[in-house]
Design a protein around this motif. Structure first.
Motif, PDB file in Angstrom:
ATOM      1  N   UNK A  44      33.990  51.644  41.777  1.00 58.60           N
ATOM      2  CA  UNK A  44      34.497  51.989  40.436  1.00 58.60           C
ATOM      3  C   UNK A  44      35.693  51.174  39.972  1.00 58.60           C
ATOM      4  N   UNK A  45      36.219  50.277  40.847  1.00 54.73           N
ATOM      5  CA  UNK A  45      37.416  49.500  40.508  1.00 54.73           C
ATOM      6  C   UNK A  45      37.519  48.314  41.469  1.00 54.73           C
ATOM      7  N   UNK A  46      38.464  47.381  41.225  1.00 49.19           N
ATOM      8  CA  UNK A  46      38.576  46.202  42.097  1.00 49.19           C
ATOM      9  C   UNK A  46      39.118  46.527  43.486  1.00 49.19           C
ATOM     10  N   UNK A  47      38.735  45.686  44.448  1.00 46.17           N
ATOM     11  CA  UNK A  47      39.365  45.635  45.780  1.00 46.17           C
ATOM     12  C   UNK A  47      39.331  46.959  46.529  1.00 46.17           C
ATOM     13  N   UNK A  48      38.193  47.631  46.520  1.00 46.52           N
ATOM     14  CA  UNK A  48      38.104  48.918  47.212  1.00 46.52           C
ATOM     15  C   UNK A  48      37.374  48.832  48.549  1.00 46.52           C
ATOM     16  N   UNK A  49      37.008  47.621  48.970  1.00 42.27           N
ATOM     17  CA  UNK A  49      36.373  47.483  50.283  1.00 42.27           C
ATOM     18  C   UNK A  49      37.256  46.608  51.177  1.00 42.27           C
ATOM     19  N   UNK A  50      36.819  45.436  51.583  1.00 45.62           N
ATOM     20  CA  UNK A  50      37.565  44.632  52.553  1.00 45.62           C
ATOM     21  C   UNK A  50      38.946  44.221  52.047  1.00 45.62           C
ATOM     22  N   UNK A  51      39.118  44.106  50.745  1.00 45.35           N
ATOM     23  CA  UNK A  51      40.414  43.690  50.190  1.00 45.35           C
ATOM     24  C   UNK A  51      41.404  44.841  50.044  1.00 45.35           C
TER      25      UNK A  51
END
Length: 416
Positions: free
Chosen positions: A33-40
């Protein structure tokens, strides 16, 4: 051109920003739902232009065997019947030679140093704030053997003109004053003073807002089903809500990139290697790090991010699993509290993410055999470090321009 960027982590967002600055009409698609919510989201926070080495190195196979039996092991292997895992491991072992290490490290340093320049320019251009510090990385050695083994890295740094300083214990304390409390535990260190630190999540979100202001369209909560290819050229992307047409597509999906391009016959040896982190509120600044300290014994980075300590590291080869193991948390806590007991681990946030690793440590950036289809993935532990340079390189290639650095040996064709 109409360009679709797949993935809204640090690599996807920086790519979208540079493509928009180059004049393209850019759409970013992500399942989150938004930027950078996994590996970042909660990586180690180090921006390591100098401390930048392939995991595949001479002596690593023997070290890996020893690590598997350590209480606080930097490597955890959970083998399974998985052709991709076995193939990736075999290729990594093949890169554990002095010759391959020198080639791969030189590639990584070239891109990392370019990224240093690109990040500085981006910071000047946008004024982005992300708990950044410019105080270098200290690779900390607890044994004489570790100090001696650093000679190969020193040689590579010198060959590529990267500033460095070999330090005795007193020199380490000069750089990181809190280490005076544990003087007896260290024998020396390797300082790369041009390295930086910063919160990748904050940076990615701030840059995404600036990209949106440039006209980049973000499609959130959108599943990516397949690439649409006809007559050897990419035509767009099929999502869970329908098809989108494009003149070019940039795949920046981290560990999931090979799954998307495999049906097209593209051999992309990127495999997930899980890492863990703790984010700890600082309670005693005098016993906290000033910048990044890399604990060579446990391969764990301890980084100052404002009023927090970010502790990140370890390598768990277990496929696409993202569970949180308490044993891994204890290893992170052991490393940081042994050196910098200036935080409250009881209030720490525990996280894990899947690093997209290549067997040679070098990311895959450039064109594929499908016209209009490009890759920007496989950065492993160095996505934050290499993101700004990688974004400039891919934007130049997509735009038909020659990049500022040689990128021919970064393309997927090197695995052909």
């Amino acid at each position: 051109m109409k360009v679709i960027v797949l993935g809204a982590g640090i690599i996807g967002v920086t790519s979208a920003y540079q493509l928009a600055r180059a004049g393209h009409e850019v759409t970013v698609i992500d399942r989150q739902p938004a930027p950078a919510l996994e590996t970042s989201f909660a990586n180690a926070g180090e921006v390591s232009f100098g401390y930048c080495s392939p995991w595949a190195a001479p002596g690593i196979p023997m070290k890996a065997m020893k690590w598997l039996f350590m209480q606080h092991a930097p490597l955890i292997l959970r083998p399974k019947i998985d052709a991709a895992m076995l193939s990736w491991m075999a290729q990594m072992l093949a890169n554990c030679t002095s010759r391959r290490y020198a080639i791969n490290k030189s590639r990584m340093l070239r891109l990392a140093d370019y990224s240093r320049i690109a990040l500085a320019a981006l910071r000047e251009e946008t004024g982005i704030a992300y708990d950044e510090r410019m105080q270098g990385t200290l690779q900390l050695f607890r044994t004489e053997a570790q100090l001696d083994a650093s000679a190969k890295d020193v040689k590579a740094l010198a060959a590529d003109g990267i500033p460095y300083e070999v330090l005795d214990p007193e020199g380490c304390i000069r750089v990181e004053p809190a280490l005076r409390h544990v003087r007896e535990k260290i024998v020396g260190g390797l300082l790369t003073p041009k390295d930086e630190t910063g919160d990748c999540f904050k940076f990615t979100n701030a840059l995404a807002a600036r990209a949106e202001a440039l006209g980049v369209r973000f499609m959130w909560n959108t599943a990516i089903k397949a690439l649409d290819v006809d007559a050897g050229r990419v035509r767009g992307v099929t999502t869970g809500t329908g098809k989108l047409s494009a003149d070019a597509v940039v795949v920046a999906l981290g560990s999931y990139s090979p799954l998307l391009v495999r049906p097209l016959g593209i051999r992309l040896p990127v495999y997930p290697v899980k890492g863990y982190s703790l984010t700890i509120p600082i309670t005693d600044a005098a016993r906290a790090p000033e910048s990044t300290v890399m604990d060579e014994t446990y391969k764990i980075a301890i980084t100052r991010l404002g009023d927090r300590i970010r502790v990140g590291g370890m390598a768990e080869i277990s496929g696409y699993t993202n569970d949180l193991g308490l044993t891994r948390r204890r290893t992170l806590e052991h490393s940081v509290m042994d050196l910098f007991p200036g935080g409250d681990t009881g209030k720490a946030t525990f996280w894990s993410g899947l690093r997209p690793m290549t067997p040679d440590g070098t990311p895959v950036i450039g064109p594929t055999k499908i016209a209009g289809l490009f890759l920007n993935t496989g950065h492993g532990t160095l996505g934050w470090t290499m993101s700004s340079g990688s974004a400039r390189v891919i934007a130049d290639i997509v735009s038909g321009r020659k990049p500022d650095i040689d990128a021919t040996d970064l393309a997927v064709a090197r695995y052909a």
